[in-house]
Write a protein that holds these residues in place. Structure first.
Motif, mmCIF file in Angstrom:
data_model
loop_
_atom_site.group_PDB
_atom_site.id
_atom_site.type_symbol
_atom_site.label_atom_id
_atom_site.label_comp_id
_atom_site.label_asym_id
_atom_site.label_seq_id
_atom_site.Cartn_x
_atom_site.Cartn_y
_atom_site.Cartn_z
ATOM 1 N N PRO A 51 0.812 -1.221 0.000
ATOM 2 C CA PRO A 51 0.000 0.000 0.000
ATOM 3 C C PRO A 51 0.842 1.266 0.000
ATOM 4 O O PRO A 51 2.017 1.260 0.379
ATOM 5 C CB PRO A 51 -0.787 -0.116 1.308
ATOM 6 N N ALA A 52 0.217 2.348 -0.433
ATOM 7 C CA ALA A 52 0.858 3.663 -0.347
ATOM 8 C C ALA A 52 0.895 4.102 1.110
ATOM 9 O O ALA A 52 0.143 3.599 1.955
ATOM 10 C CB ALA A 52 0.077 4.674 -1.186
ATOM 11 N N TRP A 53 1.783 5.049 1.412
ATOM 12 C CA TRP A 53 1.841 5.598 2.763
ATOM 13 C C TRP A 53 2.151 7.080 2.697
ATOM 14 O O TRP A 53 2.658 7.586 1.709
ATOM 15 C CB TRP A 53 2.859 4.859 3.632
ATOM 16 N N PHE A 54 1.802 7.769 3.784
ATOM 17 C CA PHE A 54 2.058 9.195 3.902
ATOM 18 C C PHE A 54 2.429 9.457 5.355
ATOM 19 O O PHE A 54 2.482 8.519 6.165
ATOM 20 C CB PHE A 54 0.830 10.019 3.470
ATOM 21 N N MET A 55 2.694 10.711 5.714
ATOM 22 C CA MET A 55 3.161 11.015 7.067
ATOM 23 C C MET A 55 2.384 12.166 7.686
ATOM 24 O O MET A 55 1.828 13.010 6.979
ATOM 25 C CB MET A 55 4.655 11.358 7.043
ATOM 26 N N ARG A 92 16.864 -0.712 9.418
ATOM 27 C CA ARG A 92 16.714 -0.621 7.969
ATOM 28 C C ARG A 92 16.666 -2.029 7.407
ATOM 29 O O ARG A 92 17.362 -2.925 7.895
ATOM 30 C CB ARG A 92 17.893 0.163 7.373
ATOM 31 N N ASN A 93 15.832 -2.242 6.388
ATOM 32 C CA ASN A 93 15.694 -3.549 5.750
ATOM 33 C C ASN A 93 15.375 -4.640 6.775
ATOM 34 O O ASN A 93 16.003 -5.705 6.802
ATOM 35 C CB ASN A 93 16.955 -3.905 4.961
ATOM 36 N N ILE A 94 14.385 -4.357 7.608
ATOM 37 C CA ILE A 94 13.952 -5.315 8.629
ATOM 38 C C ILE A 94 13.167 -6.436 7.953
ATOM 39 O O ILE A 94 12.268 -6.182 7.146
ATOM 40 C CB ILE A 94 13.084 -4.612 9.679
ATOM 41 N N PRO A 179 3.725 -6.986 10.629
ATOM 42 C CA PRO A 179 5.134 -7.233 10.306
ATOM 43 C C PRO A 179 5.490 -6.872 8.862
ATOM 44 O O PRO A 179 6.583 -6.345 8.608
ATOM 45 C CB PRO A 179 5.296 -8.733 10.558
ATOM 46 N N GLU A 180 4.581 -7.129 7.929
ATOM 47 C CA GLU A 180 4.849 -6.778 6.534
ATOM 48 C C GLU A 180 4.938 -5.261 6.354
ATOM 49 O O GLU A 180 5.748 -4.764 5.563
ATOM 50 C CB GLU A 180 3.765 -7.359 5.627
ATOM 51 N N LEU A 181 4.106 -4.509 7.094
ATOM 52 C CA LEU A 181 4.150 -3.051 6.990
ATOM 53 C C LEU A 181 5.466 -2.512 7.542
ATOM 54 O O LEU A 181 6.074 -1.608 6.954
ATOM 55 C CB LEU A 181 2.978 -2.433 7.748
ATOM 56 N N VAL A 182 5.906 -3.041 8.688
ATOM 57 C CA VAL A 182 7.182 -2.611 9.262
ATOM 58 C C VAL A 182 8.309 -2.888 8.283
ATOM 59 O O VAL A 182 9.172 -2.030 8.027
ATOM 60 C CB VAL A 182 7.435 -3.321 10.608
ATOM 61 N N ARG A 187 12.313 -0.671 4.242
ATOM 62 C CA ARG A 187 13.035 -0.734 2.962
ATOM 63 C C ARG A 187 13.114 0.626 2.294
ATOM 64 O O ARG A 187 13.912 0.840 1.388
ATOM 65 C CB ARG A 187 12.356 -1.740 2.024
ATOM 66 N N SER A 188 12.276 1.551 2.753
ATOM 67 C CA SER A 188 12.240 2.887 2.160
ATOM 68 C C SER A 188 12.961 3.922 3.003
ATOM 69 O O SER A 188 13.616 4.825 2.466
ATOM 70 C CB SER A 188 10.781 3.325 1.957
ATOM 71 N N VAL A 189 12.832 3.815 4.339
ATOM 72 C CA VAL A 189 13.471 4.747 5.258
ATOM 73 C C VAL A 189 14.025 3.953 6.437
ATOM 74 O O VAL A 189 13.571 2.850 6.719
ATOM 75 C CB VAL A 189 12.491 5.824 5.782
#
Length: 242
Positions: A51-55, A92-94, A179-182, A187-189
């Motif tokens: 999914p997309a995400w925002f802050m 990072r890259n968890i 866990p998939e969201l984390v 992988r992005s930040v």
């Protein structure tokens, strides 16, 4: 000898969130919000992409109690109830299989939205910050440590307005698991201790009006009840009130 950093004005107090059953407070970092992460109709196809995400800023987080401020610059103020995840370890890259070790606790939260501004942004291809990142747009219940509640299973996520149920789903129905969201975000930040993740809202989002009583929660985590205030009550302030 260490040099003393001279600030041009006093640094604002750090944003924090209450911890259930404790006088301790959780220091807030960033607030990541996940887009569509439940099926909103029975025939909706399974997603093939994350999914997309925002802050939102940490200063948008407030206690889910008392008056729910009606924000300026909107005629369509909408609720979105969500399970909120609080990170106690960064990385990072968890790997998804290791993600729960990074989770400190959970809360119930509202991703409040100026829907008319969001629709305008979608049509213009513009950013969502005016629709999502306004003051007090992320009310949360006190955080429950994962050590106390475990990691979330089939608990209900629900919301009512004036006693009428509008939203209900189960954490087990998330299209992408916590866990998939984390793992995706990492992988992005580089994730940091204190970061919050709003995990997405079920079907049934809708508008709020002054005087509405909004109640909701996540089973086993927390519940809240708030009354929507008048737009005229949203006066300016020079000091952030968590």
């Amino acid at each position: 000898m260490n040099a003393v950093t001279e600030l041009v004005f006093p640094a604002p107090a750090a944003a924090t969130l209450a911890v259930a059953g404790s006088s301790a407070r959780f220091p807030l970092g960033r607030v990541f919000c996940i887009g569509r992460n439940y099926r909103w109709s029975a025939d909706e196809a399974a997603p093939t992409q994350m999914p997309a995400w925002f802050m939102k800023p940490a200063s948008a987080v407030c206690a889910a109690q008392g008056v729910l401020a009606f924000p300026p610059a909107t005629r369509e103020f909408c609720h979105e109830i969500e399970l909120v995840v609080a990170l106690g370890r960064g990385g990072r890259n968890i790997a998804a299989a290791q993600a729960e070790a990074h989770i400190w606790g959970y809360a119930a939260g509202l991703d409040l939205t100026r829907r008319d501004l969001q629709q305008q942004a979608k049509q213009a291809g513009g950013p969502w910050e005016p629709a999502k990142a306004f003051d007090r747009s992320a009310p949360c219940t006190p955080l429950v440590p994962a050590a106390d509640c475990g990691h979330r299973g089939p608990g209900a996520v629900w919301l009512t307005v004036n006693g009428v149920e509008r939203q209900r789903a189960y954490v087990s129905e998330l299209l992408w698991s916590v866990p998939e969201l984390v793992a995706m975000l990492s992988r992005s930040v580089t994730l940091l201790p204190g970061d919050l993740i709003f995990t997405g809202t079920p079907a049934g989002v809708g508008p709020l009006s002054p005087g509405d009583v909004v109640a909701g929660g996540v089973t086993g985590i927390g519940e809240f009840s708030m009354t929507v205030g008048s737009p005229a009550d949203a006066g300016a302030t020079d000091i952030y009130q968590p």
